[in-house]
Write a protein that holds these residues in place. Structure first.
Motif, PDB file in Angstrom:
ATOM      1  N   PHE A 260       0.839  -1.196   0.000  1.00 55.83           N
ATOM      2  CA  PHE A 260       0.000   0.000   0.000  1.00 55.83           C
ATOM      3  C   PHE A 260       0.878   1.251   0.000  1.00 55.83           C
ATOM      4  CE2 PHE A 260      -3.646   2.276   2.463  1.00 55.83           C
ATOM      5  CZ  PHE A 260      -4.047   2.899   1.296  1.00 55.83           C
ATOM      6  N   LYS A 261       1.889   1.264   0.833  1.00 60.36           N
ATOM      7  CA  LYS A 261       2.834   2.389   0.894  1.00 60.36           C
ATOM      8  C   LYS A 261       3.546   2.583  -0.438  1.00 60.36           C
ATOM      9  CE  LYS A 261       7.171   3.807   3.142  1.00 60.36           C
ATOM     10  NZ  LYS A 261       8.142   3.504   4.235  1.00 60.36           N
ATOM     11  N   GLU A 262       4.022   1.477  -1.033  1.00 59.45           N
ATOM     12  CA  GLU A 262       4.738   1.561  -2.311  1.00 59.45           C
ATOM     13  C   GLU A 262       3.847   2.153  -3.405  1.00 59.45           C
ATOM     14  OE1 GLU A 262       6.035  -2.391  -3.097  1.00 59.45           O
ATOM     15  OE2 GLU A 262       7.676  -2.345  -1.644  1.00 59.45           O
ATOM     16  N   LYS A 263       2.585   1.720  -3.450  1.00 64.39           N
ATOM     17  CA  LYS A 263       1.661   2.222  -4.461  1.00 64.39           C
ATOM     18  C   LYS A 263       1.413   3.717  -4.282  1.00 64.39           C
ATOM     19  CE  LYS A 263       0.546  -1.428  -6.911  1.00 64.39           C
ATOM     20  NZ  LYS A 263       0.781  -1.483  -8.380  1.00 64.39           N
ATOM     21  N   LEU A 264       1.196   4.150  -3.039  1.00 57.23           N
ATOM     22  CA  LEU A 264       0.922   5.561  -2.781  1.00 57.23           C
ATOM     23  C   LEU A 264       2.116   6.432  -3.165  1.00 57.23           C
ATOM     24  CD1 LEU A 264      -0.966   5.344   0.632  1.00 57.23           C
ATOM     25  CD2 LEU A 264      -1.947   5.868  -1.612  1.00 57.23           C
ATOM     26  N   LEU A 265       3.319   5.976  -2.845  1.00 60.36           N
ATOM     27  CA  LEU A 265       4.513   6.740  -3.199  1.00 60.36           C
ATOM     28  C   LEU A 265       4.680   6.824  -4.714  1.00 60.36           C
ATOM     29  CD1 LEU A 265       7.118   5.529  -0.545  1.00 60.36           C
ATOM     30  CD2 LEU A 265       6.147   7.827  -0.757  1.00 60.36           C
ATOM     31  N   LYS A 266       4.433   5.713  -5.404  1.00 57.04           N
ATOM     32  CA  LYS A 266       4.589   5.698  -6.855  1.00 57.04           C
ATOM     33  C   LYS A 266       3.603   6.653  -7.520  1.00 57.04           C
ATOM     34  CE  LYS A 266       4.765   2.560 -10.830  1.00 57.04           C
ATOM     35  NZ  LYS A 266       4.684   1.145 -11.281  1.00 57.04           N
ATOM     36  N   SER A 280       5.868  11.960   3.150  1.00 62.28           N
ATOM     37  CA  SER A 280       6.446  10.890   3.964  1.00 62.28           C
ATOM     38  C   SER A 280       5.350   9.912   4.352  1.00 62.28           C
ATOM     39  CB  SER A 280       7.088  11.482   5.223  1.00 62.28           C
ATOM     40  OG  SER A 280       7.513  10.457   6.098  1.00 62.28           O
ATOM     41  N   ILE A 281       5.611   8.607   4.181  1.00 61.85           N
ATOM     42  CA  ILE A 281       4.629   7.584   4.525  1.00 61.85           C
ATOM     43  C   ILE A 281       5.251   6.578   5.482  1.00 61.85           C
ATOM     44  CG2 ILE A 281       3.099   5.787   3.641  1.00 61.85           C
ATOM     45  CD1 ILE A 281       2.968   7.230   1.011  1.00 61.85           C
ATOM     46  N   THR A 282       4.603   6.350   6.602  1.00 56.24           N
ATOM     47  CA  THR A 282       5.086   5.390   7.596  1.00 56.24           C
ATOM     48  C   THR A 282       4.055   4.272   7.767  1.00 56.24           C
ATOM     49  OG1 THR A 282       4.077   6.631   9.433  1.00 56.24           O
ATOM     50  CG2 THR A 282       6.341   7.180   8.838  1.00 56.24           C
ATOM     51  N   THR A 283       4.544   3.099   8.190  1.00 57.32           N
ATOM     52  CA  THR A 283       3.665   1.956   8.436  1.00 57.32           C
ATOM     53  C   THR A 283       3.988   1.350   9.797  1.00 57.32           C
ATOM     54  OG1 THR A 283       5.195   0.381   7.402  1.00 57.32           O
ATOM     55  CG2 THR A 283       3.547   1.407   5.979  1.00 57.32           C
ATOM     56  N   SER A 284       3.053   0.566  10.290  1.00 60.39           N
ATOM     57  CA  SER A 284       3.258  -0.159  11.543  1.00 60.39           C
ATOM     58  C   SER A 284       3.969  -1.470  11.236  1.00 60.39           C
ATOM     59  CB  SER A 284       1.913  -0.434  12.212  1.00 60.39           C
ATOM     60  OG  SER A 284       2.060  -1.302  13.305  1.00 60.39           O
TER      61      SER A 284
END
Length: 408
Positions: A260-266, A280-284
């Motif tokens: 999900f993080k990778e898709k949003l950044l792309k 900036s995107i962080t995950t748990s």
């Protein structure tokens, strides 16, 4: 004075129709590659683009002759194409006040000619455009124009096919859920039967009950066979829903926090960089590999991020926090988007939470929150989730979205 972007009268309905396809805009280059190339060859142009247009962004889901993934809707020519029923043509972009200062006109690829036809759904909603461009003026005869429209229809047809296939895939996953439930339901009673048969068998050996032992052995073997079948069903389900493979690939209808993080950044980091905003995107880390449904997640989160970028000043920051809270009641995906932008009034917040769209226009310094956030509220409600907004004028805004998840 800056030209305001044209907005179709049925904009909300148009956006709902686009969101129904639930597309990953970065995932269809090959799906339409042949059609993009065909459009350029048919018209004798050097560039062809397949564009879908949401509330703030034009997404180029396939291209020929120009490496382009996205641009701001207000920068595009296709925003005018979706205002037309049949086509939109500009003989020389450099002589049109609406486009003469655009980056693709003043610099590479220095395009001049544009011809676009809208991508229309069966309900006549124009979700995007197929366009061709060239550095020289072209004259398209009626046959070429008709072929362009046929290609546009084929693009929409493929989008519909993709949607049908995704729905079928979801139904198969629902069947797997039912399969899992059945397996669990039969495990209990069968386990009890097998256990009871084992007790009778043990007692029978002590009492030398040869005939009873033979009969009970048959029950025992049959019970074990069915129990093994239940285990096989469960094991098959576990294999199908296993964590990401070594290359990080999940089922096409599933995300985990990492993907999900990778898709949003792309998709959205280019927008942030274009405006010199830090995304900036962080995950748990504890739950980052747990799989969950990706249904509408890119539509919801992407619209919030795009809105944050639009109303965050140059040099600002946007922080996205993705968490999966595992509880006994219902696992919940928590998406938090915080910016240090212009902020919102209490009245604007209430309008958004009520699902009302404000104007996407507005003069400099007068933010309009557009149809994108109304769409977000609609999608969250459809998933039985909730959204909270906290904002301070001049300091920034935080959107928090909570979506219940069936972890399977």
């Amino acid at each position: 004075m800056e030209n305001l972007s044209p907005i179709p009268e049925n904009e909300m309905e148009r956006l709902f129709s686009l969101s129904d396809f639930d597309l990953d805009y970065s995932d269809h280059q090959d799906t339409f590659k042949d059609l993009a190339k065909l459009a350029a060859k048919v018209t004798g142009t050097s560039i062809s683009l397949v564009n879908l247009i949401d509330s703030l962004t034009q997404w180029t889901i396939s291209n020929y002759g120009l490496d382009l993934d996205q641009m701001l809707r207000e920068e595009s020519v296709c925003q005018y194409t979706i205002m037309e029923t049949e086509q939109f043509e500009v003989a020389d972009l450099s002589k049109d006040d609406r486009f003469k200062d655009k980056f693709y006109v003043t610099g590479g690829p220095n395009v001049r000619y544009y011809y676009g036809v809208p991508l229309k759904t069966s309900k006549g909603l124009q979700i995007g455009a197929l366009c061709v461009l060239d550095t020289e003026r072209k004259v398209l005869d009626p046959e070429k124009i008709e072929l362009m429209k046929i290609i546009a229809d084929e693009i929409v047809s493929r989008l519909k096919t993709h949607k049908v296939l995704e729905n079928l895939r979801n139904k198969l996953n629902e069947a797997k859920q039912t399969q899992k439930k059945v397996a669990h339901d039969i495990r209990g009673p069968l386990g009890g039967i097998v256990g009871l048969a084992q007790i009778i068998k043990d007692q029978g050996e002590d009492n030398h009950m040869d005939e009873v032992l033979e009969f009970v052995n048959l029950i025992h073997k049959s019970g074990n066979s069915i129990l093994d079948l239940a285990e096989e069903i469960l094991d098959s389900h576990k294999e199908n829903k296993s964590a990401p493979s070594q290359n990080g690939i999940l089922d096409s209808n599933r995300f985990n926090l990492v993907l999900f993080k990778e898709k949003l950044l792309k998709l959205y980091e280019p927008q942030a960089k274009h405006k010199n905003v830090v995304l900036s995107i962080t995950t748990s880390s504890l739950t980052e590999n747990v799989a969950f449904s990706k249904n509408k997640l890119l539509q919801i989160t992407g619209n919030i991020i795009s809105n944050a970028i639009k109303f965050t000043p140059v040099g600002g920051t946007i922080t996205v926090d993705l968490r999966l809270a595992i509880t006994l009641e219902m696992p919940t995906l928590i998406i938090s988007v915080t910016d240090n932008g212009v902020g919102m009034t209490a009245d604007s917040i209430q309008q958004i939470l009520a699902g009302n769209a404000a104007s996407t226009g507005g003069t400099s310094g007068e933010p309009g929150f557009g149809f994108g956030l109304a769409l977000v509220k609609h999608l969250i409600d459809s998933l039985e989730g909730e959204m909270k907004i906290h904002s301070i004028l001049g300091k920034g805004t935080t959107f928090e979205v909570r979506l219940p998840q069936n972890i399977y």
